[in-house]
Design a protein around this motif. Structure first.
Motif, PDB file in Angstrom:
ATOM      1  N   LEU A   1      -2.886  -3.487 -10.404  1.00  0.00           N
ATOM      2  CA  LEU A   1      -2.819  -1.763 -10.898  1.00  0.00           C
ATOM      3  C   LEU A   1      -3.220  -0.862  -9.818  1.00  0.00           C
ATOM      4  CD1 LEU A   1      -1.568   0.021 -13.006  1.00  0.00           C
ATOM      5  CD2 LEU A   1      -3.718  -0.025 -13.974  1.00  0.00           C
ATOM      6  N   ASN A   2      -4.454  -1.036  -9.131  1.00  0.00           N
ATOM      7  CA  ASN A   2      -5.256  -0.210  -8.169  1.00  0.00           C
ATOM      8  C   ASN A   2      -5.203  -0.892  -6.929  1.00  0.00           C
ATOM      9  OD1 ASN A   2      -5.994   1.574 -10.487  1.00  0.00           O
ATOM     10  ND2 ASN A   2      -7.715  -0.110 -10.986  1.00  0.00           N
ATOM     11  N   ASN A   3      -4.675  -1.941  -6.785  1.00  0.00           N
ATOM     12  CA  ASN A   3      -5.085  -2.517  -5.282  1.00  0.00           C
ATOM     13  C   ASN A   3      -3.486  -3.155  -4.611  1.00  0.00           C
ATOM     14  OD1 ASN A   3      -4.675  -4.773  -6.640  1.00  0.00           O
ATOM     15  ND2 ASN A   3      -6.582  -5.633  -6.164  1.00  0.00           N
TER      16      ASN A   3
ATOM     17  N   ARG B   1      -1.066   4.357  -8.745  1.00  0.00           N
ATOM     18  CA  ARG B   1      -1.096   3.073  -9.278  1.00  0.00           C
ATOM     19  C   ARG B   1       0.293   2.384  -8.850  1.00  0.00           C
ATOM     20  NH1 ARG B   1      -5.529   4.600  -9.609  1.00  0.00           N
ATOM     21  NH2 ARG B   1      -6.544   4.994 -11.408  1.00  0.00           N
ATOM     22  N   TYR B   2       0.029   0.946  -9.159  1.00  0.00           N
ATOM     23  CA  TYR B   2       1.240   0.148  -8.587  1.00  0.00           C
ATOM     24  C   TYR B   2       2.008  -0.475  -9.892  1.00  0.00           C
ATOM     25  CZ  TYR B   2      -0.736   0.918  -4.080  1.00  0.00           C
ATOM     26  OH  TYR B   2      -1.215   1.372  -2.928  1.00  0.00           O
TER      27      TYR B   2
ATOM     28  N   GLU C   1       1.667   8.545  -8.853  1.00  0.00           N
ATOM     29  CA  GLU C   1       0.241   9.214  -8.724  1.00  0.00           C
ATOM     30  C   GLU C   1      -0.214   9.375 -10.117  1.00  0.00           C
ATOM     31  OE1 GLU C   1       0.840  13.133  -7.084  1.00  0.00           O
ATOM     32  OE2 GLU C   1       1.855  12.420  -5.227  1.00  0.00           O
ATOM     33  N   VAL C   2      -1.920   9.193 -10.000  1.00  0.00           N
ATOM     34  CA  VAL C   2      -2.228   9.427 -11.336  1.00  0.00           C
ATOM     35  C   VAL C   2      -2.368  10.829 -11.968  1.00  0.00           C
ATOM     36  CG1 VAL C   2      -4.729   9.265 -12.296  1.00  0.00           C
ATOM     37  CG2 VAL C   2      -3.805   7.695 -10.547  1.00  0.00           C
TER      38      VAL C   2
ATOM     39  N   THR D   1       0.671  -1.193   0.131  1.00  0.00           N
ATOM     40  CA  THR D   1       0.007  -0.082   0.133  1.00  0.00           C
ATOM     41  C   THR D   1       0.885   1.221   0.120  1.00  0.00           C
ATOM     42  OG1 THR D   1      -0.087  -0.154   2.413  1.00  0.00           O
ATOM     43  CG2 THR D   1      -1.888  -1.248   1.201  1.00  0.00           C
TER      44      THR D   1
ATOM     45  N   PRO E   1      -4.820   9.690  -6.637  1.00  0.00           N
ATOM     46  CA  PRO E   1      -5.017   8.072  -6.536  1.00  0.00           C
ATOM     47  C   PRO E   1      -3.330   7.519  -6.910  1.00  0.00           C
ATOM     48  CG  PRO E   1      -6.883   8.998  -7.591  1.00  0.00           C
ATOM     49  CD  PRO E   1      -6.102  10.127  -7.404  1.00  0.00           C
TER      50      PRO E   1
END
Length: 751
Positions: free
Chosen positions: A382-384, A365-366, A409-410, A353, A363
């Motif tokens: 990608l998101n979690n 992104r990974y 960061e988005v 996280t 938001p």
């Protein structure tokens, strides 16, 4: 009366040259001019002039006492007419009387001197010494007195010694550093009319640490962005010190605990500045202003001026934190995860996280860093931020995987943060244990029943946590009569002999299958066949025992026993002997031996005859003709040793036959069989085949040739001569069959 005694010392005033200095007079002088006065010595005739008639002495030049203080002269009185000396020569001294004609001088001036600032009153600065060329022993011409013409009220001078001293105690170098002092020296003890001279002394005040550091301002302000790197300089501050050199050296200190925790300060000694650096990362969202209390302190203190107060100064620095768009921040700095090997593709390993630390809370992104090779085994949401497997993992292949996860960061993808992740592959029991069979196990021939031959330890690619190992012999095989296995209960097993002694010649290699099981879930097992090599063992001294197989390497490799090896060697020796004899026969074939051997021709074959005989009349004891005609002797031997059934053979081979007579095939076979039987029963010969050759043919034979050409006519059609050469019934050659019928005499004559 001698006049010289009246004028032994004359003092002359050098300033009155026109006056008469002195007069010479003799008692013999009647005033009639008959006496002549003469003057000789230093300056006579040049400086000093005498009147020859009156004897008056005058000085013709100005005299300088400082150049020459006295003169020595000689006076004479003589008769003018006879030149006879009227008086003995007399010596007298003229001394020049001193006058004050030289002023005091300072030959080495002007002078330079130094004295510490803030020195006490009366501190010695410098000592002057003036010189006067006048006579110090005569009057006051050389008596000097000193006085200050310039430099008051800061300095004073001792009138007699010329020592210059401070007259004020608060002379401050920072206010005035240099002073010019003029000192006068006057002779005649300073009285009116005396001569004087002066000089200058340049006095410099040296620095002492009498001034503390001072900050130009009591408050400062500094802007620092929150993205400033730890350990990097973020600003500078400087205090002034009016002192010089080491007296102006200082160090800077952050005095408040809050400031010390976030910042550090170091001193630049060349620039005398304080360098402020960041100790911990800044966070605009948590704190926007930091306050530092900074102190500048002298490093070299002078205890004489402690009454002036502490040699330090303090100022306040406010650091304003600037807001900067920062990359996402992970919840922890390092992740450690684990997953079981052989897990299905898509198994979840763990979750990472990260959050945007800025107030915008963009938001995140990974991603997995694709520059790493191990990223092919895993994927991330990608998101979690959920990490999953993409391939089946094998702990025995790779037990640990290291990957790097990136978060951005988005709103600003260029801001990326990274976190390392270590993934441990947990073990499952998927590999059977085994015993390495690289080396053979040595078994001594002298081993006893119950003796431990060797202890073996298994290997298992799985983790040791799968439990201990157990050992056993295969139950589906019969009981091994030679060896057994003992499970020691400590993950080892011992191979134990079951009988006394082993023989390498009987069997040098044994194989023992061993079953080993692990304690995992499920239980896995394997069977390993161990090779046990029987060897002759050597024992070393002490408690140690050294085992070494004596069997040659090539025998062990080929698997041959000692008896087989000896049999092979004997066959090789026999073949070599046959080849050598064959070569000798070939080399001697066709040679002729003379009937009568010369006395010089001594052979190795010597025959001794112990029969004395009966003289010349006795022709039965020994036939001497045998030595001269071997062919005749051989014929008699054949007749004497002929056996029943051999008449046909003798007729065919005898010397009486003018031509060759063919024998019956049945008789020939009978003779050969009989000779084979006799050769087999002959115990005097060696147990292997022998070959003796008699190559002597003689000078001729009345019965014709007995060569192989003739023999071919005697043999039956189905058996040729060549067959006889190759035929060796029951291990005996044909040559041996005929050897048994040759006499000892003929063997001796044969070469």
């Amino acid at each position: 009366m001698q006049f010289g005694s009246l004028f032994s010392l004359i003092r002359i005033d050098p300033l009155h040259l026109s006056h008469k200095m002195a007069q010479l007079h003799s008692n013999s002088d009647k005033g009639d001019g008959s006496v002549r006065y003469l003057l000789t010595g230093e300056g006579a005739g040049t400086i000093f002039v005498i009147n020859e008639v009156t004897g008056d002495i005058h000085a013709s030049k100005s005299l300088d006492r400082e150049k020459k203080g006295q003169y020595v002269l000689h006076a004479q009185a003589i008769d003018r007419y006879t030149n006879r000396s009227l008086e003995p020569e007399s010596e007298f001294i003229i001394k020049v009387q001193d006058v004050n004609d030289n002023a005091p001088k300072f030959p080495d001036g002007p002078f330079a001197a130094a004295v510490p600032e803030m020195a006490d009153v009366g501190t010695s600065v410098f000592q002057l010494t003036a010189t006067d060329a006048d006579d110090p022993t005569y009057g006051n011409s050389a008596k000097i007195v000193y006085s200050i013409l310039q430099g008051q009220p800061y300095f004073s001078v001792d009138p007699k010694t010329g020592v210059i001293r401070t007259a004020l105690s608060n002379m401050d170098r920072e206010a005035r550093e240099r002073y010019s002092v003029v000192v006068q020296a006057k002779d005649m003890a300073g009285s009116v009319g005396g001569l004087s001279g002066s000089t200058t002394i340049n006095v410099t005040l040296t620095d002492v640490n009498d001034n503390p550091p001072k900050f130009p301002q009591k408050n400062y302000q500094l802007y620092v962005p929150e993205s400033a790197q730890i350990g990097k300089a973020v600003g500078k501050i400087k205090a002034n010190d009016e002192d010089l050199g080491i007296n102006a050296e200082m160090r800077y200190i952050i005095t408040n605990a809050e400031g010390k925790a976030m910042f550090s300060i170091t001193t630049d000694t060349d620039q005398k500045e304080g360098i402020i650096s960041l100790r911990l990362p800044l966070n605009y969202e948590k704190r926007k202003v930091h306050t530092l209390h900074i102190e500048g302190v002298n490093t070299h203190l002078d205890p004489r001026f402690s009454h002036l107060g502490a040699f330090k100064d303090t100022t306040t620095l406010r650091i304003i934190i600037g807001d900067v768009d920062e990359p996402p921040v992970f919840s922890i700095d390092y992740y450690i995860m684990d997953v079981y090997e052989n897990s299905p593709v898509g198994t979840e390993v763990g979750t990472v996280t990260a959050q945007d630390p800025d107030s915008t809370k963009s938001p995140v992104r990974y991603f997995i860093d694709h520059s790493e090779e191990e990223q092919v085994y895993f994927s991330i949401g990608l998101n979690n931020g959920v990490i999953k497997t993409t391939q089946s993992l094998d702990r025995e292949d790779v037990a640990w995987h290291n990957i790097t996860v990136m978060a951005s960061e988005v709103d600003n993808p260029s801001l990326v943060s990274r976190v390392p992740i270590t993934i441990q592959v947990l073990d499952v029991n998927d590999n059977a244990p085994y015993i390495a069979r690289d080396d053979e196990i040595i078994v001594c021939e002298t081993s006893r029943a119950g003796q431990v031959i060797q202890t073996v330890r298994p290997s298992d690619k799985d983790n040791f946590a799968n439990g201990r190992f157990s050992f056993a012999l295969p139950i589906d095989l019969p009981v091994n009569p030679n060896f057994t296995l003992k499970d020691n209960g400590d993950n080892t097993a011992s191979i134990v002999a079951r009988r006394y002694q082993f023989s390498q010649s009987e069997q040098d290699l044994y194989q023992l299958p061993v079953v080993v099981r692990d304690g995992g879930e499920p239980v896995l097992s394997s069977t390993s066949t161990l090779n046990l090599r029987v060897c002759v063992c050597q024992r070393g001294g002490g408690s140690s025992r050294v085992k070494a197989c004596r069997v040659p390497a090539f025998l062990s490799t080929a698997g041959l026993s000692t008896g087989a090896f000896i049999a092979i060697l004997l066959c090789i020796i026999i073949l070599l002997a046959i080849v050598v004899l064959f070569v000798i026969l070939r080399s001697k074939k066709g040679k002729k031996e003379p009937l009568i051997i010369s006395e010089e021709d001594v052979r190795e074959n010597v025959v001794t005859y112990d029969d004395e005989g009966g003289g010349e009349e006795d022709t039965e004891a020994f036939d001497i003709a045998a030595l001269r005609n071997p062919a005749g002797a051989e014929w008699k031997r054949l007749r004497r040793e002929v056996r029943p059934g051999m008449e046909g053979w003798l007729v065919a081979c005898g010397p009486q036959s003018p031509s060759l007579v063919l024998l019956d095939t049945e008789d020939m076979h009978h003779v050969i069989r009989q000779k084979v039987v006799e050769a087999d029963r002959d115990t005097s010969g060696p147990p292997y085949d022998s070959l003796q050759t008699y190559s002597y043919e003689g000078r001729g034979s009345p019965t014709g040739s007995v060569s192989s050409l003739g023999l071919a006519q005697v043999l039956p059609p189905e058996l040729s001569y060549s067959d006889l050469e190759d035929w060796e019934p029951e291990g005996h050659t044909l040559a041996r069959l005929f050897e048994t019928e040759l006499s000892e005499t003929e063997q001796t004559i044969a070469p």
